[in-house]
Scaffold this motif. Structure first.
Motif, short mmCIF file in Angstrom:
data_model
loop_
_atom_site.label_atom_id
_atom_site.label_comp_id
_atom_site.label_asym_id
_atom_site.label_seq_id
_atom_site.Cartn_x
_atom_site.Cartn_y
_atom_site.Cartn_z
N ALA A 1 30.50 -27.18 15.54
CA ALA A 1 30.68 -27.20 14.46
C ALA A 1 30.24 -27.35 12.92
O ALA A 1 29.79 -27.57 12.20
CB ALA A 1 30.99 -29.10 14.47
N HIS A 2 31.14 -26.69 12.04
CA HIS A 2 30.96 -26.21 10.81
C HIS A 2 30.23 -27.51 9.88
O HIS A 2 30.06 -27.01 9.28
CB HIS A 2 31.40 -25.18 10.31
N GLY A 3 31.08 -28.13 10.23
CA GLY A 3 31.57 -29.53 8.83
C GLY A 3 31.66 -28.94 7.78
O GLY A 3 31.79 -27.85 7.42
N ASP A 4 31.24 -29.35 6.45
CA ASP A 4 31.68 -28.76 5.35
C ASP A 4 30.94 -28.18 4.58
O ASP A 4 29.66 -28.72 3.94
CB ASP A 4 31.90 -30.02 4.44
N VAL A 5 30.63 -26.67 4.90
CA VAL A 5 29.34 -26.58 4.27
C VAL A 5 29.39 -25.63 3.30
O VAL A 5 30.63 -25.10 3.19
CB VAL A 5 28.85 -25.32 5.14
N VAL A 6 28.82 -25.24 2.20
CA VAL A 6 29.03 -25.00 0.94
C VAL A 6 28.22 -23.82 1.07
O VAL A 6 26.73 -23.43 0.94
CB VAL A 6 28.25 -26.21 0.12
N PRO A 7 28.72 -22.67 0.33
CA PRO A 7 27.50 -21.17 1.01
C PRO A 7 26.59 -21.44 -0.38
O PRO A 7 26.79 -22.28 -1.63
CB PRO A 7 29.35 -20.60 0.34
N GLN A 8 25.75 -20.75 -0.54
CA GLN A 8 25.23 -20.69 -1.54
C GLN A 8 25.17 -19.08 -1.86
O GLN A 8 25.27 -18.49 -1.40
CB GLN A 8 23.56 -20.46 0.04
N SER B 1 19.05 -12.44 2.65
CA SER B 1 19.15 -13.47 2.54
C SER B 1 20.44 -13.53 2.56
O SER B 1 20.41 -14.73 2.76
CB SER B 1 18.52 -13.52 1.14
N ALA B 2 21.10 -13.48 1.29
CA ALA B 2 22.43 -13.65 1.69
C ALA B 2 23.08 -13.53 2.79
O ALA B 2 24.29 -14.85 2.93
CB ALA B 2 23.24 -12.87 0.88
N TYR B 3 23.07 -13.10 3.65
CA TYR B 3 23.32 -12.97 5.16
C TYR B 3 23.27 -14.33 5.91
O TYR B 3 23.50 -15.17 6.47
CB TYR B 3 23.19 -11.45 6.05
N ASN B 4 21.84 -14.07 5.88
CA ASN B 4 20.95 -15.14 6.56
C ASN B 4 20.91 -17.27 6.13
O ASN B 4 21.05 -17.47 6.57
CB ASN B 4 19.48 -14.85 7.17
N GLN B 5 21.56 -16.90 4.87
CA GLN B 5 21.93 -18.22 4.63
C GLN B 5 23.68 -19.10 4.25
O GLN B 5 23.77 -20.01 4.23
CB GLN B 5 21.55 -18.17 2.60
N ASN B 6 24.73 -17.73 4.46
CA ASN B 6 25.61 -17.54 4.48
C ASN B 6 26.47 -17.78 5.79
O ASN B 6 28.29 -17.73 5.99
CB ASN B 6 26.48 -17.11 3.55
#
Length: 145
Positions: free
Chosen positions: A24-31, A67-72
């Protein structure tokens, strides 16, 4: 219920609870991604990754992209770009224009099947610079044998 059945029921509940949380991904806000040190690319999407070596900003793009990949992206595509099977292993994308074309289409349009969103339209949240930096990072990762 005897002790054996209680333990079995607890294991089943834990298994199903864990598996639903994993998928379940849920409502995940991109960083957000700070791309201020990368050359600005403009509003019009480029057809090919501008940060690919031998570009002088290749190493910087890899650093920002990591950094962007691992956060998003890692929650679905795997930490350090090593897929755990939930989503495609992006290290297997073709290098060059064909792979860039597929990547660009996915980050701009996302992936929807039967009305279910499998991947959001990341270009709605991240800049072209950030998304090409992510592609540059992915290309820097070793391809599985």
């Amino acid at each position: 219920m005897n002790k054996k059945n209680t333990i079995f029921a607890a294991l089943i509940a834990a298994t199903f609870g864990f598996s639903s949380a994993a998928y379940a991904h849920g409502d995940v806000v991109p960083q957000s991604v700070n791309t201020g040190e990368l050359h600005a690319l403009g509003a019009e999407w480029l057809d090919e990754n501008p940060y690919r070596a031998p570009n002088e900003q290749n190493e910087l793009a890899i650093e920002i992209g990591s950094s962007a990949y691992n956060q998003n992206c890692a929650r679905c595509h795997g930490l350090e770009a090593m897929s755990g099977g939930i989503a495609p292993d992006l290290r297997l994308l073709e290098v060059g224009l064909d792979g860039d074309d597929w990547y660009k289409e996915r980050v701009i349009n996302g992936a929807v099947r039967n009305g279910a969103v499998y991947m959001p339209r990341m270009a709605d949240y991240l800049s072209q610079e950030a998304l090409w930096a992510i592609r540059t990072y992915i290309e820097s990762r070793p391809v599985p044998e």
